[in-house]
Design a protein around this motif. Structure first.
Motif, short mmCIF file in Angstrom:
data_model
loop_
_atom_site.label_atom_id
_atom_site.label_comp_id
_atom_site.label_asym_id
_atom_site.label_seq_id
_atom_site.Cartn_x
_atom_site.Cartn_y
_atom_site.Cartn_z
N ASN A 195 -25.34 17.89 52.05
CA ASN A 195 -26.61 17.47 51.67
C ASN A 195 -27.51 17.81 52.63
OD1 ASN A 195 -26.27 15.57 53.62
ND2 ASN A 195 -25.38 13.77 52.14
N THR A 228 -27.52 20.15 48.62
CA THR A 228 -27.96 19.32 47.62
C THR A 228 -29.09 18.24 48.42
OG1 THR A 228 -26.30 17.55 48.05
CG2 THR A 228 -26.00 19.17 46.15
N ASP A 229 -29.95 17.74 47.62
CA ASP A 229 -30.96 16.93 48.28
C ASP A 229 -31.11 15.64 47.12
OD1 ASP A 229 -32.99 15.71 49.61
OD2 ASP A 229 -34.43 17.48 49.17
N GLY A 230 -30.33 14.89 46.89
CA GLY A 230 -30.73 13.84 45.68
C GLY A 230 -31.05 14.14 44.39
N VAL A 252 -31.11 6.68 37.39
CA VAL A 252 -29.88 6.56 38.45
C VAL A 252 -29.25 5.33 38.42
CG1 VAL A 252 -29.33 7.04 40.72
CG2 VAL A 252 -31.01 8.22 39.89
N ALA A 258 -21.89 11.22 44.35
CA ALA A 258 -22.53 12.23 43.60
C ALA A 258 -22.34 13.46 44.12
CB ALA A 258 -24.01 11.98 43.73
N PHE A 262 -20.81 16.92 42.22
CA PHE A 262 -21.30 18.37 42.30
C PHE A 262 -20.48 19.35 42.80
CE2 PHE A 262 -23.56 21.77 44.84
CZ PHE A 262 -24.76 21.86 44.20
N LEU A 284 -25.38 20.70 38.83
CA LEU A 284 -26.31 19.76 38.77
C LEU A 284 -26.41 19.06 37.38
CD1 LEU A 284 -29.22 21.91 40.20
CD2 LEU A 284 -28.33 20.09 41.35
N VAL A 291 -24.55 10.56 38.01
CA VAL A 291 -25.50 9.32 38.66
C VAL A 291 -26.00 8.68 37.44
CG1 VAL A 291 -25.94 10.66 40.74
CG2 VAL A 291 -27.28 10.91 38.89
#
Ligand SMILES: Nc1ncnc2c1ncn2[C@@H]1O[C@H](COP(=O)(O)OP(=O)(O)O)[C@@H](O)[C@H]1O
Ligand SMILES: O=c1[nH]cc([C@@H]2O[C@H](COP(=O)(O)O)[C@@H](O)[C@H]2O)c(=O)[nH]1
Length: 297
Positions: A195, A228-230, A252, A258, A262, A284, A291
């Motif tokens: 992340n 990834t970035d939330g 969410v 998560a 992914f 994704l 989520v």
């Protein structure tokens, strides 16, 4: 005869002991709640998510010969993983992770992975003794590796000929252990799944987007990085360029796991021949469903 695994999951397989309370908690709280025990560890969580997507995982880990270890082996087998290649130590206890969660989220957790760390390269014996591979004929399939192993062993794996033919997918065990993955920055083939925060730790900087983080990791020598970035855009960077896609917008309901979802969905998509664009989109979509609470487990 043991079924041939589709993927090896190397790292922590341990008991997660989770205390949950419906009240707001803080340091020193002593409140009624529920305490559960279930198989955990990053390698295990990835293995189970892969199994949910239809792959047959085998675990390579250290589990004690104590009663906790016997129960863990049984529980993991019942959940569909191949456990025949696990190193069963006679003198090391089975590892444990303990977390306390209140209404206000995770209060604190302790990961006791000392036995996995003490077992060292004994967990890799099946890749050397001919069971799954050897120096002369290294294992040539998919491997998901977690960053619970010691820096020293991760370093050894990054250089080992036993891993020279594998399709190696690497994930950190926690933000605090992200820097253990440093050896894979200069690895010619490893795929990193991180992340934004973990990418920053690896590059000793702060990134404002997954695209910048993927570029940063490539510049530091990574062969390939998935960042990834939330709820923000995620990126797949290789020498051919960085692909960035926005996750579907969802309500969410949970975020724990998560990243594992992914990663597992991405590996499965590529094992089925998806292009880079397709694999990123499928990962994704799977993470968004997760989520939003769609595959509740
Ligand atoms: N708030 C969110 N909205 C939509 N998707 C999310 C959200 N949080 C996480 N996801 C999905 O899960 C993936 C991994 O989340 P992230 O929080 O970056 O990983 P980790 O769990 O490793 O911290 C994201 O790329 C995205 O697809
Ligand atoms: O240093 C570690 N921390 C956490 C885990 C595992 O990660 C999961 C919890 O992670 P998160 O806090 O991201 O939900 C648990 O299954 C736990 O066993 C681990 O293997 N190693």
């Amino acid at each position: 005869m043991t079924t041939r695994p589709d993927i090896l999951c190397i790292g922590s397989v341990l008991w997660d002991i989770i205390g949950r309370a419906p009240s707001h908690m803080r340091q020193g709280s002593d409140v009624p709640g529920r305490i559960t025990r279930l198989p955990g560890g990053v390698a295990w969580n990835i293995a189970m998510t892969l199994a949910r997507f239809g792959l047959r995982p085998a675990a390579l880990s250290a589990i004690g010969q104590d009663a906790e270890g016997d129960e863990l082996m049984t529980a993991c087998r019942e959940m569909g993983a191949i456990m025949d290649y696990v190193y069963r130590s006679a003198d090391l206890p089975t590892d444990t992770y303990m977390a306390v969660e209140g209404k206000n989220g995770l209060i604190a957790a302790i990961a006791d992975a000392h036995s996995l760390e003490a077992a060292g390269d004994k967990i890799l014996a099946p890749l050397e003794n001919g069971t799954l591979g050897s120096e002369a004929a290294p294992y040539g399939g998919l491997i998901a590796l977690d960053g619970n192993l010691t820096q020293r062993l991760l370093d050894q794996i990054a250089r080992s000929t036993l891993f020279a033919a594998a399709d190696l997918r690497v994930a950190p065990a926690s933000p605090g252990k992200a820097e253990r993955l440093m050896p894979f920055l200069r690895h010619s083939r490893a795929v990193l799944y991180v992340n934004l925060e973990e990418a920053g730790t690896l590059c000793q900087t702060e990134f404002s987007s997954s695209q910048a983080a993927a570029e940063g990791l490539l510049k530091r020598g990574a062969a390939r990085a998935l960042v990834t970035d939330g709820g923000n855009a995620a990126s797949d960077g290789t020498a051919d360029g960085v692909i960035t896609q926005q996750p579907p917008a969802v309500m969410v309901t949970r975020v724990t796991g998560a990243g594992d979802t992914f990663m597992a969905a991405h590996i499965v998509a590529e094992s089925q021949g998806s292009s880079r664009e397709e694999a990123l989109a499928r990962a994704l979509t799977a993470a968004a469903k997760y989520v939003s609470g769609e595959h509740a487990t």
